[in-house]
Design a protein around this motif. Sequence first.
Motif, PDB file in Angstrom:
ATOM      1  N   UNK A 122       7.950 -25.236  77.654  1.00 25.99           N
ATOM      2  CA  UNK A 122       9.075 -23.684  78.062  1.00 25.99           C
ATOM      3  C   UNK A 122       7.411 -23.131  78.291  1.00 25.99           C
ATOM      4  N   UNK A 123       7.516 -22.063  79.718  1.00 23.78           N
ATOM      5  CA  UNK A 123       6.067 -21.193  79.901  1.00 23.78           C
ATOM      6  C   UNK A 123       6.791 -19.901  79.151  1.00 23.78           C
ATOM      7  N   UNK A 124       7.898 -19.680  78.171  1.00 21.42           N
ATOM      8  CA  UNK A 124       7.928 -18.211  77.346  1.00 21.42           C
ATOM      9  C   UNK A 124       6.650 -17.938  77.272  1.00 21.42           C
ATOM     10  N   UNK A 125       6.723 -18.995  76.403  1.00 22.67           N
ATOM     11  CA  UNK A 125       5.771 -19.600  74.835  1.00 22.67           C
ATOM     12  C   UNK A 125       4.915 -18.908  75.297  1.00 22.67           C
ATOM     13  N   UNK A 126       3.721 -18.606  76.341  1.00 21.54           N
ATOM     14  CA  UNK A 126       2.689 -18.449  76.796  1.00 21.54           C
ATOM     15  C   UNK A 126       3.238 -16.902  77.314  1.00 21.54           C
ATOM     16  N   UNK A 127       3.967 -16.911  77.469  1.00 20.17           N
ATOM     17  CA  UNK A 127       4.402 -15.387  78.359  1.00 20.17           C
ATOM     18  C   UNK A 127       4.357 -14.771  77.199  1.00 20.17           C
ATOM     19  N   UNK A 128       4.455 -14.641  75.588  1.00 19.52           N
ATOM     20  CA  UNK A 128       4.217 -13.912  74.541  1.00 19.52           C
ATOM     21  C   UNK A 128       3.466 -14.022  73.562  1.00 19.52           C
ATOM     22  N   UNK A 129       2.518 -15.491  73.721  1.00 26.91           N
ATOM     23  CA  UNK A 129       1.804 -15.430  72.811  1.00 26.91           C
ATOM     24  C   UNK A 129       0.448 -15.371  73.547  1.00 26.91           C
ATOM     25  N   UNK A 130       0.128 -15.579  74.930  1.00 28.85           N
ATOM     26  CA  UNK A 130      -0.629 -14.989  75.751  1.00 28.85           C
ATOM     27  C   UNK A 130      -1.374 -13.640  75.526  1.00 28.85           C
ATOM     28  N   UNK A 131      -0.193 -12.314  75.547  1.00 29.78           N
ATOM     29  CA  UNK A 131      -1.051 -11.277  75.074  1.00 29.78           C
ATOM     30  C   UNK A 131      -1.277 -10.702  74.410  1.00 29.78           C
ATOM     31  N   UNK A 132      -0.793 -11.408  73.092  1.00 33.48           N
ATOM     32  CA  UNK A 132      -0.786 -11.082  71.557  1.00 33.48           C
ATOM     33  C   UNK A 132      -2.381 -11.587  71.974  1.00 33.48           C
ATOM     34  N   UNK A 133      -2.807 -13.029  72.022  1.00 35.76           N
ATOM     35  CA  UNK A 133      -3.859 -13.279  72.159  1.00 35.76           C
ATOM     36  C   UNK A 133      -5.405 -11.977  72.870  1.00 35.76           C
ATOM     37  N   UNK A 134      -4.574 -11.886  74.074  1.00 38.79           N
ATOM     38  CA  UNK A 134      -5.367 -11.159  74.574  1.00 38.79           C
ATOM     39  C   UNK A 134      -5.490  -9.216  74.195  1.00 38.79           C
ATOM     40  N   UNK A 135      -4.676  -9.248  73.992  1.00 38.20           N
ATOM     41  CA  UNK A 135      -4.469  -8.082  73.391  1.00 38.20           C
ATOM     42  C   UNK A 135      -5.826  -7.956  72.052  1.00 38.20           C
ATOM     43  N   UNK A 136      -5.699  -9.007  71.060  1.00 36.80           N
ATOM     44  CA  UNK A 136      -6.979  -8.674  69.426  1.00 36.80           C
ATOM     45  C   UNK A 136      -8.331  -9.006  70.360  1.00 36.80           C
ATOM     46  N   UNK A 137      -8.402 -10.537  71.444  1.00 37.73           N
ATOM     47  CA  UNK A 137      -9.952 -10.527  72.199  1.00 37.73           C
ATOM     48  C   UNK A 137     -10.471  -8.881  72.372  1.00 37.73           C
ATOM     49  N   UNK A 138      -9.401  -8.637  73.268  1.00 37.20           N
ATOM     50  CA  UNK A 138     -10.109  -6.564  73.332  1.00 37.20           C
ATOM     51  C   UNK A 138     -10.782  -6.121  73.128  1.00 37.20           C
ATOM     52  N   UNK A 139      -9.429  -5.989  71.287  1.00 39.57           N
ATOM     53  CA  UNK A 139      -9.572  -5.009  70.396  1.00 39.57           C
ATOM     54  C   UNK A 139     -11.307  -5.935  69.745  1.00 39.57           C
ATOM     55  N   UNK A 140     -11.571  -6.575  69.390  1.00 38.65           N
ATOM     56  CA  UNK A 140     -12.112  -7.387  69.114  1.00 38.65           C
ATOM     57  C   UNK A 140     -14.166  -7.244  69.338  1.00 38.65           C
ATOM     58  N   UNK A 141     -13.448  -7.521  70.893  1.00 39.80           N
ATOM     59  CA  UNK A 141     -14.848  -6.897  72.190  1.00 39.80           C
ATOM     60  C   UNK A 141     -15.335  -5.585  72.346  1.00 39.80           C
ATOM     61  N   UNK A 142     -13.888  -5.169  72.575  1.00 38.62           N
ATOM     62  CA  UNK A 142     -14.270  -3.658  73.857  1.00 38.62           C
ATOM     63  C   UNK A 142     -14.066  -2.818  72.880  1.00 38.62           C
ATOM     64  N   UNK A 143     -13.519  -2.696  71.204  1.00 37.16           N
ATOM     65  CA  UNK A 143     -12.559  -1.331  70.785  1.00 37.16           C
ATOM     66  C   UNK A 143     -13.608  -0.933  68.938  1.00 37.16           C
ATOM     67  N   UNK A 144     -14.147  -2.241  68.632  1.00 39.69           N
ATOM     68  CA  UNK A 144     -14.955  -2.209  67.755  1.00 39.69           C
ATOM     69  C   UNK A 144     -16.379  -2.153  67.105  1.00 39.69           C
ATOM     70  N   UNK A 145     -16.270  -1.376  66.824  1.00 37.69           N
ATOM     71  CA  UNK A 145     -18.099  -0.307  67.099  1.00 37.69           C
ATOM     72  C   UNK A 145     -19.144  -1.957  67.016  1.00 37.69           C
ATOM     73  N   UNK A 146     -20.159  -1.669  67.611  1.00 36.16           N
ATOM     74  CA  UNK A 146     -21.250  -2.553  67.557  1.00 36.16           C
ATOM     75  C   UNK A 146     -21.685  -2.742  66.079  1.00 36.16           C
TER      76      UNK A 146
END
Length: 341
Positions: free
Chosen positions: A95-119
């Motif tokens: 079911x693609x519903x699995x990815x529709x829920x897990x992908x935003x979490x993984x993307x959000x965590x990646x954005x936090x680690x890449x764009x938000x954390x201080x250098x």
Amino acid sequence: MDLVTLQGWLDNTAFTILFFTMLAYWSSIAFPKVRLLGGLGTTGMALANMAIAALLTARWIEGGYFPLSNLYESLFFVIWGITAVHLVAERMSRSQLVGAITAPIAMGMTAFGTLTLPDNMQVSEPLVPALKSNWLMMHVSVMLLSYAALMVGALMAIAFLIVTRGQAIELRGSSVGTGAFRETKLRRNPNLQTVSAAPNLAGETDTVTRDGGTAVLAKVVTAPTTAPQKLTPQRLTLADTLDNISYRIIGIGFPLLTIGIISGAVWANEAWGSYWSWDPKETWALITWLVFAAYLHARITKGWQGRRPAILAASGFLVVWVCYLGVNILGKGLHSYGWFF
């Protein structure tokens, strides 16, 4: 290209891939007849998993130790675990519903680690003396893998609540357990022969049969007569699948969490002479363990099924986040990555 430049390129690549992967999964839900979208989502998740694995390998080579010493490294290790567990869950559910829920979490965590954390929190630094131990790989990696598995299991429970619209339905499958619910149903139906269920994902029908006086339960999904809106057989079958996957993945994450807590206690005794010091991280790890222990106990011995355990697992998602990130950032203690306030 040096390793530092490579790491910066890989974390941005992982974010970009996960962003478009999220869009692909959401589009596959909106346009279910376009099968290419689901395939793109699965491919994107696999590519993101490999990109993060390459990033962690580069950090390992650069630092000379397993990359789990700061928040940046631990975030990407958890993201790698989430993408890996996702691929297993998606293959099981189809079911693609699995990815529709897990992908935003993984993307959000990646954005936090890449764009938000201080250098200064992203750079690889020499290990402090307390972390120069073989327990670093053993304890921290197992704990982070348990977080990833428990998060995905909890997300599957949230998906179950979405699919069933929060309605109370009965699920009689291998994920129900052997507790009071199943035993009571068998006692009430001593002459149970065959009960048809909704078609499964392959178009087949699962049944409950009785062979030689021994009752054998398989998947049967029924909606209550008082439900405000009747659920379709396809939706009920998907709900049963999500419930089963959630139970199985949490069943993997919980032993990992247990091993991680025990190994951490042994490491703490070697480092500080005490197995348990009620550090904020230790306290919330215990709370997380109790929440998911209650979930498994309710399913296996009490026979809970359907909405009630799903709500308990969904609440565990928030508890895991507080345990992993909340106390590490906002609380002072031996496990803190930073004091933000």
